[in-house]
Design a protein around this motif. Sequence first.
Motif, PDB file in Angstrom:
ATOM      1  N   TYR A   1     -50.037  80.471  26.267  1.00 40.86           N
ATOM      2  CA  TYR A   1     -50.707  81.612  25.659  1.00 40.86           C
ATOM      3  C   TYR A   1     -50.164  81.724  24.239  1.00 40.86           C
ATOM      4  N   SER A   2     -51.040  81.681  23.242  1.00 42.90           N
ATOM      5  CA  SER A   2     -50.548  81.643  21.862  1.00 42.90           C
ATOM      6  C   SER A   2     -51.403  82.441  20.894  1.00 42.90           C
ATOM      7  N   ALA A   3     -50.740  82.987  19.886  1.00 41.64           N
ATOM      8  CA  ALA A   3     -51.436  83.523  18.720  1.00 41.64           C
ATOM      9  C   ALA A   3     -52.109  82.358  18.006  1.00 41.64           C
ATOM     10  N   ASP A   4     -53.207  82.645  17.296  1.00 39.25           N
ATOM     11  CA  ASP A   4     -53.921  81.564  16.615  1.00 39.25           C
ATOM     12  C   ASP A   4     -53.243  81.189  15.310  1.00 39.25           C
ATOM     13  N   GLY A   5     -53.612  80.049  14.786  1.00 36.58           N
ATOM     14  CA  GLY A   5     -53.075  79.579  13.514  1.00 36.58           C
ATOM     15  C   GLY A   5     -52.517  78.178  13.569  1.00 36.58           C
ATOM     16  N   LEU A   6     -52.012  77.769  14.731  1.00 38.69           N
ATOM     17  CA  LEU A   6     -51.382  76.450  14.840  1.00 38.69           C
ATOM     18  C   LEU A   6     -52.323  75.388  15.389  1.00 38.69           C
ATOM     19  N   LYS A   7     -53.459  75.802  15.901  1.00 38.46           N
ATOM     20  CA  LYS A   7     -54.455  74.847  16.381  1.00 38.46           C
ATOM     21  C   LYS A   7     -55.552  74.747  15.338  1.00 38.46           C
ATOM     22  N   GLY A   8     -55.891  73.533  14.937  1.00 40.71           N
ATOM     23  CA  GLY A   8     -56.870  73.343  13.874  1.00 40.71           C
ATOM     24  C   GLY A   8     -58.290  73.637  14.313  1.00 40.71           C
ATOM     25  N   GLU A   9     -59.099  74.110  13.368  1.00 39.90           N
ATOM     26  CA  GLU A   9     -60.504  74.376  13.661  1.00 39.90           C
ATOM     27  C   GLU A   9     -61.231  73.097  14.050  1.00 39.90           C
ATOM     28  N   ASN A  10     -60.769  71.972  13.518  1.00 35.98           N
ATOM     29  CA  ASN A  10     -61.411  70.686  13.776  1.00 35.98           C
ATOM     30  C   ASN A  10     -60.521  69.746  14.579  1.00 35.98           C
ATOM     31  N   GLY A  11     -59.605  70.339  15.346  1.00 35.79           N
ATOM     32  CA  GLY A  11     -58.724  69.510  16.158  1.00 35.79           C
ATOM     33  C   GLY A  11     -57.662  68.785  15.364  1.00 35.79           C
ATOM     34  N   ASP A  12     -57.343  69.304  14.183  1.00 35.56           N
ATOM     35  CA  ASP A  12     -56.408  68.618  13.289  1.00 35.56           C
ATOM     36  C   ASP A  12     -55.168  69.456  12.981  1.00 35.56           C
ATOM     37  N   GLY A  13     -54.858  70.421  13.840  1.00 35.72           N
ATOM     38  CA  GLY A  13     -53.703  71.274  13.613  1.00 35.72           C
ATOM     39  C   GLY A  13     -52.430  70.735  14.249  1.00 35.72           C
ATOM     40  N   TRP A  14     -51.344  71.463  14.019  1.00 33.88           N
ATOM     41  CA  TRP A  14     -50.042  71.046  14.566  1.00 33.88           C
ATOM     42  C   TRP A  14     -50.065  71.027  16.080  1.00 33.88           C
ATOM     43  N   TYR A  15     -50.627  72.069  16.683  1.00 37.58           N
ATOM     44  CA  TYR A  15     -50.728  72.092  18.140  1.00 37.58           C
ATOM     45  C   TYR A  15     -51.503  70.875  18.649  1.00 37.58           C
ATOM     46  N   ASP A  16     -52.607  70.567  17.987  1.00 35.37           N
ATOM     47  CA  ASP A  16     -53.434  69.446  18.444  1.00 35.37           C
ATOM     48  C   ASP A  16     -52.618  68.161  18.534  1.00 35.37           C
ATOM     49  N   GLN A  17     -51.834  67.905  17.472  1.00 30.83           N
ATOM     50  CA  GLN A  17     -51.036  66.683  17.449  1.00 30.83           C
ATOM     51  C   GLN A  17     -49.882  66.751  18.448  1.00 30.83           C
ATOM     52  N   VAL A  18     -49.192  67.874  18.478  1.00 35.87           N
ATOM     53  CA  VAL A  18     -48.034  68.014  19.366  1.00 35.87           C
ATOM     54  C   VAL A  18     -48.449  67.938  20.833  1.00 35.87           C
ATOM     55  N   PHE A  19     -49.520  68.622  21.187  1.00 38.61           N
ATOM     56  CA  PHE A  19     -49.975  68.588  22.579  1.00 38.61           C
ATOM     57  C   PHE A  19     -50.415  67.177  22.981  1.00 38.61           C
ATOM     58  N   LYS A  20     -51.099  66.502  22.070  1.00 34.52           N
ATOM     59  CA  LYS A  20     -51.540  65.131  22.340  1.00 34.52           C
ATOM     60  C   LYS A  20     -50.336  64.215  22.563  1.00 34.52           C
ATOM     61  N   ASP A  21     -49.349  64.330  21.679  1.00 32.51           N
ATOM     62  CA  ASP A  21     -48.150  63.495  21.795  1.00 32.51           C
ATOM     63  C   ASP A  21     -47.355  63.841  23.055  1.00 32.51           C
ATOM     64  N   PHE A  22     -47.308  65.137  23.369  1.00 37.47           N
ATOM     65  CA  PHE A  22     -46.582  65.585  24.555  1.00 37.47           C
ATOM     66  C   PHE A  22     -47.210  65.008  25.827  1.00 37.47           C
TER      67      PHE A  22
ATOM     68  N   THR B   1     -45.405  62.566  28.475  1.00 31.87           N
ATOM     69  CA  THR B   1     -45.023  63.118  29.784  1.00 31.87           C
ATOM     70  C   THR B   1     -46.103  63.041  30.855  1.00 31.87           C
ATOM     71  N   GLY B   2     -47.348  62.872  30.444  1.00 33.60           N
ATOM     72  CA  GLY B   2     -48.451  62.925  31.399  1.00 33.60           C
ATOM     73  C   GLY B   2     -48.864  64.336  31.751  1.00 33.60           C
ATOM     74  N   ILE B   3     -48.241  65.327  31.119  1.00 36.68           N
ATOM     75  CA  ILE B   3     -48.534  66.742  31.397  1.00 36.68           C
ATOM     76  C   ILE B   3     -49.612  67.243  30.429  1.00 36.68           C
ATOM     77  N   LYS B   4     -50.714  67.744  30.974  1.00 40.16           N
ATOM     78  CA  LYS B   4     -51.794  68.277  30.152  1.00 40.16           C
ATOM     79  C   LYS B   4     -51.501  69.722  29.758  1.00 40.16           C
ATOM     80  N   VAL B   5     -51.896  70.067  28.552  1.00 41.22           N
ATOM     81  CA  VAL B   5     -51.676  71.423  28.048  1.00 41.22           C
ATOM     82  C   VAL B   5     -52.958  72.224  28.150  1.00 41.22           C
ATOM     83  N   GLU B   6     -52.901  73.317  28.894  1.00 39.24           N
ATOM     84  CA  GLU B   6     -54.007  74.266  28.968  1.00 39.24           C
ATOM     85  C   GLU B   6     -53.698  75.377  27.971  1.00 39.24           C
ATOM     86  N   TYR B   7     -54.628  75.631  27.056  1.00 37.88           N
ATOM     87  CA  TYR B   7     -54.351  76.477  25.901  1.00 37.88           C
ATOM     88  C   TYR B   7     -55.237  77.721  25.882  1.00 37.88           C
TER      89      TYR B   7
END
Length: 353
Positions: free
Chosen positions: A40-61, A65-71
């Motif tokens: 559960y997160s405040a907005d700002g770290l996920k990109g409008e076009n899938g190019d934000g910090w969250y997008d990259q970090v969640f993908k790498d995570f 680990t094989g663990i999917k992130v539900e956002y």
Amino acid sequence: MRRNTLKPIAAVTGSIALAATLSACGGNSAASDDKTVTVYSADGLKGENGDGWYDQVFKDFTKKTGIKVEYVEGGSGEMVQRAAREKSNTQADVIVTLPPFIQQADGKGLLQKYTPRGADQVDGADKAADGTWTSVVNNYFGFVYNKKDLKTAPTTWDELLDGTYKNKLQYSTPGVAGDGTAVVVKALHDFGGKKPAMDYLKKLQANNVGPSASTGKLAPKVDKGELLVANGDVQMSFAQSKTMPNLGIWFPKKAGGKPTSFALPYAGGLVKNAPHSENGKKLLDFMLSAGAQQQVSSIGGGFSARKDVKATDENAIALAKVMDGVEIFEPDWNDIDKNLQTYVEDWKSATGS
């Protein structure tokens, strides 16, 4: 930190909608996949076009680990309220909000103690003394303006009272949005107390378009010229400016004073009785890892939470220029957390909101 009614809930790294999981079960149901973690997160770290910090970090995570992130994304206040409503049937594993809402979550007993790896490199002011939350991305409060219609940025609070800004100014709702609450925090500091701050915000209301639960939704309006000025924060506004060429960042000051701002970090904590507690710990560790922190500026347009990560990328240099000459003050977050409801009620009374 902010913001609108909840955005559609979906897996960042897959196509499975979280809604089905949440409506069907509690945290210990068979439907709760052991290979997921819910944020559960405040907005700002996920990109409008899938190019934000969250997008990259969640993908790498997930890759590691094989663990999917539900956002799930919404205003800081919304996220805390939602987690509080679900306290008897916890759905979130990790919550990330702006101050003072992370302190509010702690005060409501929503967080459990966990110190992520790398937290020793986070400044003491940017983490809880009892280990319930830690900043994952540093950030600062600011405003945005339309660079096309305003040849120079406003400089003072008083300028915003001019008729030029009638129905061309908007800020997100205090008590709901983290950045909206930050407007009140900055006014309290700059005007030297509650009464003068509320007196000013009462005057400003004549130009204000009206309430907005989302800070992130205001920047596109500024870029298009629907608004001339709105509130934001440096990380989110800087990231948005990459695709919004008319967006500029500025910091209001009192006449004769200096432009001011304060740290407004994205702070993360492990939710008490989280259905996937171990996965939540792994994600917090990963977000604070040196590799992920190095990407905070280069991808996210923010500031690393770790003192030992020294960013030298193009964005980091540009961000340093944005902050040049801005006087940073440190709010008393304990006081703000304790008296938040009073400040919000005073704001509502002053502005008729």
